[in-house]
Design a protein around this motif. Sequence first.
Motif, mmCIF file in Angstrom:
data_model
loop_
_atom_site.group_PDB
_atom_site.id
_atom_site.type_symbol
_atom_site.label_atom_id
_atom_site.label_comp_id
_atom_site.label_asym_id
_atom_site.label_seq_id
_atom_site.Cartn_x
_atom_site.Cartn_y
_atom_site.Cartn_z
ATOM 1 N N THR A 194 0.681 -0.952 -0.158
ATOM 2 C CA THR A 194 -0.543 0.326 0.052
ATOM 3 C C THR A 194 1.064 0.777 0.302
ATOM 4 N N SER A 228 2.419 1.814 -3.895
ATOM 5 C CA SER A 228 1.383 2.132 -4.470
ATOM 6 C C SER A 228 1.525 3.406 -3.965
ATOM 7 N N ASP A 229 1.350 4.442 -2.981
ATOM 8 C CA ASP A 229 0.907 5.661 -2.907
ATOM 9 C C ASP A 229 2.263 6.642 -3.343
ATOM 10 N N THR A 253 4.526 5.834 -5.580
ATOM 11 C CA THR A 253 3.953 5.916 -7.485
ATOM 12 C C THR A 253 3.354 6.599 -7.321
ATOM 13 N N SER A 254 1.966 6.991 -6.865
ATOM 14 C CA SER A 254 1.065 7.942 -7.617
ATOM 15 C C SER A 254 1.716 9.432 -7.134
ATOM 16 N N ARG A 267 2.451 11.844 -4.642
ATOM 17 C CA ARG A 267 1.422 12.813 -3.783
ATOM 18 C C ARG A 267 2.089 13.412 -3.510
ATOM 19 N N ARG A 319 5.503 12.389 -15.891
ATOM 20 C CA ARG A 319 4.469 13.361 -14.805
ATOM 21 C C ARG A 319 4.070 14.511 -14.970
#
Length: 262
Positions: free
Chosen positions: A99, A102-103, A105-106, A108, A140
């Motif tokens: 988890t 995944s956070d 790689t966002s 944020r 990005r």
Amino acid sequence: MTTTRTPRVAGPTEPIGADMLALLKALKLGALADTLPERAALARQHDLSHIGFLQALLADEVSRRQSRSATLRATKAGLDQSMRIEGWNAAPDLRYDRTLLSDLTSLRFVDAGQSAIILGPVGVGKTHLATGLGHMVIGRHRNTVLFARADKLFTRLRAARLDNTVDAELRRLSSVDVLIIDDFALRPLDATETNDFYELVVERHQARSTIVTSNREPSEWLTMTADTLLAQSAIDRLTSNAHTLVIEGPSYRQRTRPDRSA
């Protein structure tokens, strides 16, 4: 009564004439020559309008330029082109917080000016993950990224002192949107290196993101520095707003070595 339009069968692609190639080069669109015949054939097959055909060509060019720009900026940042997030070998025997990954790689944490610390033994892919995050930031967000192994980073700062450019070098490192420090605290830091580490962390704290990879826990970093007070102040700032990902498991290099028993 409605009729169903049958798509045309794509015929052979037409070669690009010298006049067309000259026009493309004059407009700095020479790379379109590689895809123009195929796009023209597809346009005939799908009955694309002139505007639709032009839009497809321009989309190809925009995609090509963005990809080339990202590649150039990644090279300038010192990122290994082969180390991408999607290429990270997350073997079943590796243990980590999926988890949290995944956070990260966002991205944020980059938007929030926070940092990331990736910890684990040798060979679990810490450098690969940090580099992959760097590629994602460039692709990005178009932010500036710099990757540096810790020993080379401090060597560069030491050399800058010899020609009185250390202040400018510290400003440059402090202004990078994402600074990746690889293999931190792999060896002891002397007094100068400890001071430089403190200056970098203080300048970047809550303003820029720093990604650090290390084989040692932050609690062990203190024993690797020459000035405990400065180091403690820097580490406290860095860890206070950092997401810490711990990876446990066997070395990738050992997992993939040739089977000598065979």
